[in-house]
Design a protein around this motif. Structure first.
Motif, PDB file in Angstrom:
ATOM      1  N   SER A 153      51.568  11.358  49.247  1.00 12.07           N
ATOM      2  CA  SER A 153      50.470  10.448  48.380  1.00 12.07           C
ATOM      3  C   SER A 153      50.862   8.848  48.832  1.00 12.07           C
ATOM      4  O   SER A 153      51.947   8.556  49.269  1.00 12.07           O
ATOM      5  CB  SER A 153      50.477  10.736  47.085  1.00 12.07           C
ATOM      6  OG  SER A 153      51.372  10.104  46.427  1.00 12.07           O
ATOM      7  N   GLU A 185      51.246   6.988  46.247  1.00 13.61           N
ATOM      8  CA  GLU A 185      52.197   6.666  45.046  1.00 13.61           C
ATOM      9  C   GLU A 185      53.553   6.499  45.758  1.00 13.61           C
ATOM     10  O   GLU A 185      54.090   7.556  46.282  1.00 13.61           O
ATOM     11  CB  GLU A 185      52.134   7.712  44.145  1.00 13.61           C
ATOM     12  CG  GLU A 185      52.544   7.139  42.793  1.00 13.61           C
ATOM     13  CD  GLU A 185      52.513   8.338  41.824  1.00 13.61           C
ATOM     14  OE1 GLU A 185      51.680   9.421  41.959  1.00 13.61           O
ATOM     15  OE2 GLU A 185      52.925   8.164  40.508  1.00 13.61           O
ATOM     16  N   THR A 220      57.224   7.419  46.394  1.00  8.30           N
ATOM     17  CA  THR A 220      58.002   8.507  45.995  1.00  8.30           C
ATOM     18  C   THR A 220      58.876   8.320  44.771  1.00  8.30           C
ATOM     19  O   THR A 220      58.890   9.124  43.756  1.00  8.30           O
ATOM     20  CB  THR A 220      59.105   8.772  47.165  1.00  8.30           C
ATOM     21  OG1 THR A 220      58.353   9.028  48.255  1.00  8.30           O
ATOM     22  CG2 THR A 220      59.975  10.061  46.757  1.00  8.30           C
ATOM     23  N   VAL A 234      56.705   8.827  41.773  1.00 10.86           N
ATOM     24  CA  VAL A 234      56.192  10.364  41.738  1.00 10.86           C
ATOM     25  C   VAL A 234      57.446  11.118  41.051  1.00 10.86           C
ATOM     26  O   VAL A 234      57.338  11.886  40.031  1.00 10.86           O
ATOM     27  CB  VAL A 234      56.111  10.860  42.804  1.00 10.86           C
ATOM     28  CG1 VAL A 234      55.732  12.639  42.733  1.00 10.86           C
ATOM     29  CG2 VAL A 234      54.943  10.523  43.557  1.00 10.86           C
TER      30      VAL A 234
END
Ligand code: S3P
Length: 189
Positions: free
Chosen positions: A125, A127, A129, A132
């Motif tokens: 994504s 975002e 890592t 997340v």
């Protein structure tokens, strides 16, 4: 008596690598639950997420854990990081004869170890890592804690090369052996 060891924890804690070593030491079969799921479903994790969504993957994960724990041989199982999300799985992992080991590590450390590979769609994504993993760490830590018979901080063991990882496997084998001895004597810890 059939006894299973199930390794739980976030992506990057080394469940599969250390699980293989533990299985060899305990002379048991090793099963990577994600690999078994992919084989059973005939689709990759990336395909399941993309075509059917995360909830469909979680439902398959419940079926898979159920099937693996019903196995007739004692095994060491490396679970997928999200196995604790479903309450059915948490109930199963708390059953006697199953030693659940939570491998813990900080999100920043894990972010330095994992890459967003196709079998980890949650990391693919925009975002970062580490963000997340921080979110997953906050959401899931209470769930891992709920099912864990044993908790091991893997960070100090992973810092170097092979020696420390061998030390990690040794440490877990010692803990599991002691825990299982307690179970056999009827005093599960
Ligand atoms: C997941 C972790 C992955 C895999 C899937 C979902 C998760 O397994 O099951 O991508 O929700 O944390 P690993 O923990 O073996 O990477």
């Amino acid at each position: 008596m059939i006894r299973h060891v199930v390794l739980v924890g976030l992506m990057g804690t080394g469940k599969s690598t250390v699980g293989r070593r533990i299985a060899a030491r305990l002379d048991r079969d090793f099963i990577d639950a994600d690999e078994a799921l992919v084989e059973r479903a005939g689709r990759s994790i990336a395909e399941i997420f993309a075509e059917s969504g995360e909830e469909a993957f979680r439902a398959l994960e419940v079926e898979m854990l159920d099937a693996l724990l019903a196995g007739e041989r004692s095994t060491v199982i490396a679970s997928g990081g999200g196995v604790v999300l479903r309450s059915e799985n948490r109930t199963r992992l708390a059953e006697p004869g199953i030693t659940t080991v939570w491998l813990t590590a900080g999100p920043a450390f894990l972010a330095s170890r994992v890459s967003p590979k196709p079998h980890r769609p949650l990391l693919v994504s925009d975002e970062p890592t580490v963000d997340v993993l921080t979110r997953l760490h906050e959401e899931r830590s209470p769930l891992y804690a709920e099912v864990a018979d044993l908790t091991v901080d893997v960070e100090p063991f992973h810092r170097d090369d092979d020696g420390p990882r061998t030390a990690l496997a040794d440490r877990i084998v010692d803990l599991v052996t002691a825990h299982e001895a307690g179970i056999i004597e009827g005093t599960p810890s």
